[in-house]
Write a protein that holds these residues in place. Structure first.
Motif, PDB file in Angstrom:
ATOM      1  N   ASN A   1      -5.209  -2.947   1.404  1.00 29.01           N
ATOM      2  CA  ASN A   1      -5.865  -2.961  -0.295  1.00 29.01           C
ATOM      3  C   ASN A   1      -7.214  -3.739  -0.060  1.00 29.01           C
ATOM      4  O   ASN A   1      -8.181  -3.019  -0.687  1.00 29.01           O
ATOM      5  CB  ASN A   1      -5.146  -3.899  -1.175  1.00 29.01           C
ATOM      6  CG  ASN A   1      -3.758  -2.825  -1.618  1.00 29.01           C
ATOM      7  OD1 ASN A   1      -4.273  -1.651  -1.948  1.00 29.01           O
ATOM      8  ND2 ASN A   1      -2.617  -3.365  -1.923  1.00 29.01           N
ATOM      9  N   PHE A  35       0.962  -1.241  -0.021  1.00 29.11           N
ATOM     10  CA  PHE A  35       0.023   0.034  -0.083  1.00 29.11           C
ATOM     11  C   PHE A  35       0.897   1.173  -0.098  1.00 29.11           C
ATOM     12  O   PHE A  35       1.903   1.149   0.610  1.00 29.11           O
ATOM     13  CB  PHE A  35      -0.845   0.008   1.245  1.00 29.11           C
ATOM     14  CG  PHE A  35      -2.157   0.690   1.392  1.00 29.11           C
ATOM     15  CD1 PHE A  35      -3.213   0.271   0.410  1.00 29.11           C
ATOM     16  CD2 PHE A  35      -2.458   2.060   1.800  1.00 29.11           C
ATOM     17  CE1 PHE A  35      -4.305   1.004   0.356  1.00 29.11           C
ATOM     18  CE2 PHE A  35      -3.524   2.600   1.718  1.00 29.11           C
ATOM     19  CZ  PHE A  35      -4.575   2.402   0.777  1.00 29.11           C
ATOM     20  N   ASP A  57      -1.562  -7.552   2.147  1.00 30.34           N
ATOM     21  CA  ASP A  57      -2.859  -6.877   1.029  1.00 30.34           C
ATOM     22  C   ASP A  57      -3.822  -6.502   1.868  1.00 30.34           C
ATOM     23  O   ASP A  57      -4.993  -6.051   1.659  1.00 30.34           O
ATOM     24  CB  ASP A  57      -3.346  -7.741  -0.218  1.00 30.34           C
ATOM     25  CG  ASP A  57      -2.447  -7.616  -1.177  1.00 30.34           C
ATOM     26  OD1 ASP A  57      -1.805  -6.540  -1.434  1.00 30.34           O
ATOM     27  OD2 ASP A  57      -2.108  -8.451  -2.038  1.00 30.34           O
TER      28      ASP A  57
END
Length: 325
Positions: free
Chosen positions: A103, A28, A100
């Motif tokens: 995200n 990120f 992630d």
């Protein structure tokens, strides 16, 4: 969309680095998130640990605060007020987040602009193989799973170990309810926040790929004593809501305590029965149910006969109701 990740910590110098390692390696943009660590009066080397990460990762915005006042709710207050971004993501100091994580949370928020908060999946990560019976109680340790598909609906429960919420909405509902304050367990914490969101019919998203592994010690957490403690804490939530949240007064409180006493007696008899039958699985469950109902009785007595405790419940200084800047 930018995130403020908030972690309150207490005496976790050896475990906190696992959490921080998983955050500083997020897939990120570094400019789109900050990490806020709030030290709730630790007596170990927590401050040194955090300072080492600040020095090692200068490109990541890591903020550190020390809060001497006991109580996770007060630590979270400081984290919330220090946050500069629109989404506040809460996790635990014993969490390991997948790369992630941010995200996947963002993905669910972007699906529908009416989403107020997003819950992420939580799995238990044991430091060693625990006894078999504990797997039936992993929910008490934070495990959360609504399946492998993204969903958005009112009323989804969010565990504070993997909870993201729009900052404005958190302020609107007054933040988290209290949990431990000093030596007293006052209220229902994240469950109280969820109830406030539920009453307002806010949409909650489910991000199954925003996975958090909750690190647990088998010797400490996979024990009858630890699960009994957690059932006890859940029991406290019942009279807390009657008296401090719904403001129903003494009569419903006393009525509930009589019901709890009846149930406590019922499970006490069952526990004796399972002891005789050497049925370990059912015996453990009876122990936990006893703890759940006894907590309601003892908490009610504390409200009725301890003025200092009643005043603390009525103080409500943990509510986030400050003017937004």
């Amino acid at each position: 969309m930018k995130f403020s990740v908030i972690i309150s910590t207490y005496n976790r110098e050896n475990i906190l680095p696992m959490c921080l390692d998983s955050l500083v390696t997020q897939n990120f943009p570094a400019e789109d998130f900050e990490i806020i660590i709030v030290n709730n009066n630790s007596t170990d080397r927590t401050e040194e640990v955090v300072e080492s990460y600040i020095k090692k990762y200068p490109d990541i915005n890591i903020k550190y605060y020390f809060v001497p006042r006991p109580g996770q709710v007060y630590a979270r207050q400081i984290g919330i007020l220090a946050a500069k971004n629109e989404i506040l993501s809460f996790t635990d100091d014993d969490a390991i987040l997948v790369p992630d994580w941010l995200n996947e949370i963002k993905k669910v928020f972007m699906i529908n602009d009416k989403v107020a908060g997003v819950a992420g999946k939580i799995k238990i990560k044991w430091d060693e193989t625990p006894p078999e019976w504990i797997y039936d109680y992993e929910r008490q340790l934070g495990r959360l799973d609504y399946g492998s598909e993204i969903k958005i609906e009112p009323g989804l429960y969010m565990n504070a170990g993997n909870l993201s919420i729009k900052r404005d909405i958190l302020f609107e509902v007054g933040g988290f309810n209290p949990e431990m304050v000093g030596e007293w367990l006052i209220g229902d914490g994240e469950t109280g926040l969820w109830k406030k969101l539920y009453k307002k019919n806010y949409l909650i998203g489910w991000a199954p790929a925003a996975l958090m592994y909750h690190y647990q010690s088998a010797k400490k957490n996979a024990t009858v004593e630890d699960i009994e403690r957690r059932f006890h804490n859940n029991g406290i939530c019942i009279p807390y809501n009657i008296y401090a949240v719904d403001r129903e007064g003494f009569k419903p409180l006393i009525k509930n305590s009589f019901y709890a006493a009846k149930q406590w007696m019922r499970w006490s008899i069952r526990k004796i029965k399972y002891d005789i039958l050497e049925n370990e699985k059912n015996k453990y469950y009876a122990i936990f149910r006893k703890a759940f109902y006894f907590a309601q009785i003892s908490y009610t007595f504390k409200i009725l006969f301890n003025r200092e405790f009643r005043n603390m419940l009525g103080n409500n200084d943990w509510s986030i109701n400050f003017n937004k800047k």
